[in-house]
Design an enzyme around this catalytic site. Structure first.
Site, PDB file in Angstrom:
ATOM      1  N   SER A  66       1.695   3.655  10.690  1.00 46.94           N
ATOM      2  CA  SER A  66       1.996   4.664  11.696  1.00 46.94           C
ATOM      3  C   SER A  66       0.695   5.038  12.406  1.00 46.94           C
ATOM      4  O   SER A  66      -0.378   4.900  11.816  1.00 46.94           O
ATOM      5  CB  SER A  66       2.571   5.910  11.020  1.00 46.94           C
ATOM      6  OG  SER A  66       2.576   7.029  11.877  1.00 46.94           O
ATOM      7  N   TYR A  79       1.862  12.112   4.278  1.00 44.79           N
ATOM      8  CA  TYR A  79       2.357  10.995   5.083  1.00 44.79           C
ATOM      9  C   TYR A  79       1.199  10.193   5.682  1.00 44.79           C
ATOM     10  O   TYR A  79       1.143   8.973   5.560  1.00 44.79           O
ATOM     11  CB  TYR A  79       3.261  11.535   6.197  1.00 44.79           C
ATOM     12  CG  TYR A  79       3.747  10.487   7.156  1.00 44.79           C
ATOM     13  CD1 TYR A  79       4.810   9.661   6.817  1.00 44.79           C
ATOM     14  CD2 TYR A  79       3.159  10.332   8.410  1.00 44.79           C
ATOM     15  CE1 TYR A  79       5.272   8.701   7.703  1.00 44.79           C
ATOM     16  CE2 TYR A  79       3.614   9.372   9.291  1.00 44.79           C
ATOM     17  CZ  TYR A  79       4.671   8.561   8.942  1.00 44.79           C
ATOM     18  OH  TYR A  79       5.120   7.613   9.814  1.00 44.79           O
ATOM     19  N   ALA A  80       0.270  10.888   6.326  1.00 41.33           N
ATOM     20  CA  ALA A  80      -0.866  10.207   6.961  1.00 41.33           C
ATOM     21  C   ALA A  80      -1.707   9.467   5.915  1.00 41.33           C
ATOM     22  O   ALA A  80      -2.196   8.364   6.172  1.00 41.33           O
ATOM     23  CB  ALA A  80      -1.726  11.208   7.735  1.00 41.33           C
ATOM     24  N   LYS A  83       0.099   6.218   5.020  1.00 43.35           N
ATOM     25  CA  LYS A  83       0.091   5.252   6.124  1.00 43.35           C
ATOM     26  C   LYS A  83      -1.307   4.681   6.351  1.00 43.35           C
ATOM     27  O   LYS A  83      -1.470   3.522   6.717  1.00 43.35           O
ATOM     28  CB  LYS A  83       0.659   5.878   7.402  1.00 43.35           C
ATOM     29  CG  LYS A  83       2.140   6.245   7.272  1.00 43.35           C
ATOM     30  CD  LYS A  83       2.976   5.039   6.894  1.00 43.35           C
ATOM     31  CE  LYS A  83       4.452   5.350   6.830  1.00 43.35           C
ATOM     32  NZ  LYS A  83       5.280   4.155   6.648  1.00 43.35           N
TER      33      LYS A  83
END
Length: 140
Positions: A66, A79-80, A83
């Site tokens: 992402s 999340y980051a 990813k």
């Protein structure tokens, strides 16, 4: 576990990635679910696929990262992190497996400036323009 089960088991989406490092998600099961699906799941499915790719003499491993993993997103620390980890895994796989004819690639998608994103970010009190790629102009 056979490779079909591994691949099928790896295609999962929890939808639980909106939280900051200080938020509730960073503590406990919700954080663990994001790590398990986005990073551990991809790692395990890839690991189980490599023998079959080696046997075929070529192949491509495509990981779904992402832009959040490349540039970060506010309030999406877990999340980051996962990813970004996928980008590192992909680059490493390309180096480790390239000699066997196996490529490693990642798709780093991001939000597009459309009404659904504008509405969702407005409800969260955020400016959608900081979260999106600009929509390309219509083709004449």
């Amino acid at each position: 576990m056979d490779w079909q089960s591994a691949v099928t088991g790896g295609i999962v989406y929890t939808g639980r990635h909106l939280a900051s490092l200080e938020g509730e998600m960073a503590e406990g099961l919700r954080r663990d679910a994001v790590l398990a699906v986005n990073l551990t799941g991809t790692f395990d499915v890839t690991r189980l696929s490599i023998p079959f790719l080696r046997q075929s003499g070529s192949g491509v491993i495509i990981n779904m990262s992402s832009v959040g993993g490349r540039f970060g997103y506010p309030n999406r620390s877990p999340y980051a992190t996962t990813k970004r980890g996928l980008l590192g895994l992909t680059e490493t796989l390309a180096l480790e497996l390239g000699g066997a004819g196996i490529r490693g690639d990642a798709i780093a998608s991001g939000a597009v400036d459309v009404e659904r994103i504008q509405t969702g970010t407005a409800k969260q009190g955020r400016d959608h323009r900081t979260q999106c790629w600009k929509r390309p102009p219509p083709t004449p």
